[in-house]
Design a protein around this motif. Structure first.
Motif, PDB file in Angstrom:
ATOM      1  N   LYS A 119       9.714  -0.561  -1.820  1.00  0.00           N
ATOM      2  CA  LYS A 119       9.293  -0.328  -0.433  1.00  0.00           C
ATOM      3  C   LYS A 119       7.944   0.383  -0.488  1.00  0.00           C
ATOM      4  O   LYS A 119       7.823   1.454  -1.081  1.00  0.00           O
ATOM      5  N   ILE A 120       6.920  -0.266   0.098  1.00  0.00           N
ATOM      6  CA  ILE A 120       5.579   0.320   0.168  1.00  0.00           C
ATOM      7  C   ILE A 120       5.388   0.856   1.579  1.00  0.00           C
ATOM      8  O   ILE A 120       5.444   0.099   2.553  1.00  0.00           O
ATOM      9  N   LEU A 121       5.168   2.161   1.676  1.00  0.00           N
ATOM     10  CA  LEU A 121       5.073   2.846   2.961  1.00  0.00           C
ATOM     11  C   LEU A 121       3.639   3.277   3.243  1.00  0.00           C
ATOM     12  O   LEU A 121       2.943   3.750   2.349  1.00  0.00           O
ATOM     13  N   LEU A 122       3.214   3.085   4.489  1.00  0.00           N
ATOM     14  CA  LEU A 122       1.920   3.558   4.972  1.00  0.00           C
ATOM     15  C   LEU A 122       2.179   4.650   6.004  1.00  0.00           C
ATOM     16  O   LEU A 122       3.303   4.769   6.506  1.00  0.00           O
ATOM     17  N   PRO A 123       1.173   5.428   6.369  1.00  0.00           N
ATOM     18  CA  PRO A 123       1.398   6.493   7.359  1.00  0.00           C
ATOM     19  C   PRO A 123       1.957   5.983   8.689  1.00  0.00           C
ATOM     20  O   PRO A 123       2.672   6.698   9.378  1.00  0.00           O
ATOM     21  N   PHE A 124       1.661   4.748   9.048  1.00  0.00           N
ATOM     22  CA  PHE A 124       2.063   4.232  10.352  1.00  0.00           C
ATOM     23  C   PHE A 124       3.200   3.218  10.276  1.00  0.00           C
ATOM     24  O   PHE A 124       3.564   2.635  11.289  1.00  0.00           O
ATOM     25  N   GLY A 125       3.765   2.966   9.105  1.00  0.00           N
ATOM     26  CA  GLY A 125       4.869   2.009   9.024  1.00  0.00           C
ATOM     27  C   GLY A 125       5.126   1.511   7.621  1.00  0.00           C
ATOM     28  O   GLY A 125       4.584   2.020   6.642  1.00  0.00           O
ATOM     29  N   ILE A 126       5.952   0.484   7.545  1.00  0.00           N
ATOM     30  CA  ILE A 126       6.311  -0.122   6.268  1.00  0.00           C
ATOM     31  C   ILE A 126       5.379  -1.295   6.004  1.00  0.00           C
ATOM     32  O   ILE A 126       5.295  -2.218   6.805  1.00  0.00           O
ATOM     33  N   PHE A 127       4.670  -1.259   4.881  1.00  0.00           N
ATOM     34  CA  PHE A 127       3.751  -2.332   4.507  1.00  0.00           C
ATOM     35  C   PHE A 127       4.506  -3.501   3.892  1.00  0.00           C
ATOM     36  O   PHE A 127       4.241  -4.654   4.211  1.00  0.00           O
ATOM     37  N   ALA A 128       5.444  -3.203   2.995  1.00  0.00           N
ATOM     38  CA  ALA A 128       6.206  -4.266   2.327  1.00  0.00           C
ATOM     39  C   ALA A 128       7.563  -3.725   1.896  1.00  0.00           C
ATOM     40  O   ALA A 128       7.697  -2.558   1.551  1.00  0.00           O
ATOM     41  N   GLU A 129       8.534  -4.615   1.930  1.00  0.00           N
ATOM     42  CA  GLU A 129       9.882  -4.304   1.475  1.00  0.00           C
ATOM     43  C   GLU A 129      10.348  -5.506   0.659  1.00  0.00           C
ATOM     44  O   GLU A 129      10.509  -6.594   1.207  1.00  0.00           O
ATOM     45  N   LYS A 130      10.495  -5.326  -0.649  1.00  0.00           N
ATOM     46  CA  LYS A 130      10.806  -6.435  -1.545  1.00  0.00           C
ATOM     47  C   LYS A 130      12.070  -6.139  -2.338  1.00  0.00           C
ATOM     48  O   LYS A 130      12.249  -5.038  -2.844  1.00  0.00           O
ATOM     49  N   ASN A 131      12.917  -7.152  -2.443  1.00  0.00           N
ATOM     50  CA  ASN A 131      14.128  -7.049  -3.251  1.00  0.00           C
ATOM     51  C   ASN A 131      13.943  -7.871  -4.518  1.00  0.00           C
ATOM     52  O   ASN A 131      13.022  -8.673  -4.627  1.00  0.00           O
ATOM     53  N   ASP A 132      14.824  -7.702  -5.446  1.00  0.00           N
ATOM     54  CA  ASP A 132      14.829  -8.479  -6.689  1.00  0.00           C
ATOM     55  C   ASP A 132      13.510  -8.368  -7.451  1.00  0.00           C
ATOM     56  O   ASP A 132      13.019  -9.351  -8.006  1.00  0.00           O
ATOM     57  N   VAL A 133      12.917  -7.184  -7.475  1.00  0.00           N
ATOM     58  CA  VAL A 133      11.687  -6.952  -8.219  1.00  0.00           C
ATOM     59  C   VAL A 133      12.057  -6.696  -9.678  1.00  0.00           C
ATOM     60  O   VAL A 133      12.878  -5.828  -9.977  1.00  0.00           O
ATOM     61  N   SER A 134      11.448  -7.460 -10.583  1.00  0.00           N
ATOM     62  CA  SER A 134      11.786  -7.340 -12.002  1.00  0.00           C
ATOM     63  C   SER A 134      10.897  -6.348 -12.747  1.00  0.00           C
ATOM     64  O   SER A 134      11.304  -5.783 -13.754  1.00  0.00           O
ATOM     65  N   ARG A 135       9.668  -6.137 -12.263  1.00  0.00           N
ATOM     66  CA  ARG A 135       8.783  -5.160 -12.905  1.00  0.00           C
ATOM     67  C   ARG A 135       7.715  -4.698 -11.929  1.00  0.00           C
ATOM     68  O   ARG A 135       7.356  -5.416 -10.981  1.00  0.00           O
ATOM     69  N   ILE A 136       7.207  -3.491 -12.184  1.00  0.00           N
ATOM     70  CA  ILE A 136       6.139  -2.892 -11.385  1.00  0.00           C
ATOM     71  C   ILE A 136       5.166  -2.228 -12.344  1.00  0.00           C
ATOM     72  O   ILE A 136       5.582  -1.580 -13.308  1.00  0.00           O
ATOM     73  N   VAL A 137       3.870  -2.386 -12.082  1.00  0.00           N
ATOM     74  CA  VAL A 137       2.839  -1.695 -12.854  1.00  0.00           C
ATOM     75  C   VAL A 137       2.000  -0.910 -11.849  1.00  0.00           C
ATOM     76  O   VAL A 137       1.521  -1.467 -10.859  1.00  0.00           O
ATOM     77  N   ALA A 138       1.829   0.390 -12.098  1.00  0.00           N
ATOM     78  CA  ALA A 138       1.082   1.256 -11.192  1.00  0.00           C
ATOM     79  C   ALA A 138       0.044   2.038 -11.985  1.00  0.00           C
ATOM     80  O   ALA A 138       0.129   2.152 -13.206  1.00  0.00           O
ATOM     81  N   GLU A 139      -0.944   2.597 -11.274  1.00  0.00           N
ATOM     82  CA  GLU A 139      -2.018   3.353 -11.920  1.00  0.00           C
ATOM     83  C   GLU A 139      -1.966   4.822 -11.515  1.00  0.00           C
ATOM     84  O   GLU A 139      -1.842   5.147 -10.337  1.00  0.00           O
ATOM     85  N   THR A 140      -2.079   5.686 -12.533  1.00  0.00           N
ATOM     86  CA  THR A 140      -2.165   7.127 -12.333  1.00  0.00           C
ATOM     87  C   THR A 140      -3.439   7.625 -13.009  1.00  0.00           C
ATOM     88  O   THR A 140      -4.156   6.858 -13.639  1.00  0.00           O
TER      89      THR A 140
END
Length: 135
Positions: A10-31
């Motif tokens: 679930k990707i959340l923005l200050p004003f709402g939900i941007f995306a809601e995805k099920n069955d996600v097998s992998r995620i890559v993020a940057e820190t």
């Protein structure tokens, strides 16, 4: 206890939900420390995200790219919550880059206008305050 085979993103923005995805097998993020990957069986975690590209993959859509602003990522069990200020989704990195550049140019122009208006308001307030103080 059986290991989860998919995640819910679930990707959340200050004003709402941007995306809601099920069955996600992998995620890559940057820190700040670099990119890291999440698989369904990874331990729960929290990460501070930097502006960059978040990648997720599911069977229905394949690999999806999301340009995100700074924010945070929280993984609890199979649920992954990403909270950011801005997000733009795309399947083609080249087109996504162009879209992001255009959005940031528009954002910077709006930000400059707001700063100009705020500066005028502040100077007007200071001028009126000085006049009031001298009365």
């Amino acid at each position: 206890m059986p290991q989860p085979t998919f995640m819910r993103l679930k990707i959340l923005l200050p004003f709402g939900i941007f995306a809601e995805k099920n069955d996600v097998s992998r995620i890559v993020a940057e820190t700040r420390e670099g990119s890291f990957g999440l698989l369904p069986h990874r331990l729960d975690c929290v990460a501070a995200l930097t502006p960059g590209i978040l990648i997720y993959e599911n069977e229905a859509e394949g690999e999806i790219y999301v340009a995100v602003d700074e924010g945070s990522l929280v993984k609890t069990g199979p649920d992954v919550f990403v909270s950011v200020r801005n997000a733009i989704e795309g399947k083609d990195l080249g087109l996504l880059r162009e879209t992001v550049e255009q959005e940031f140019l528009n954002f910077n122009e709006r930000e400059q206008i707001v700063r100009s208006v705020m500066a005028k308001m502040e100077s007007g307030f200071i001028r009126r305050f000085a006049e009031f103080h001298h009365e």
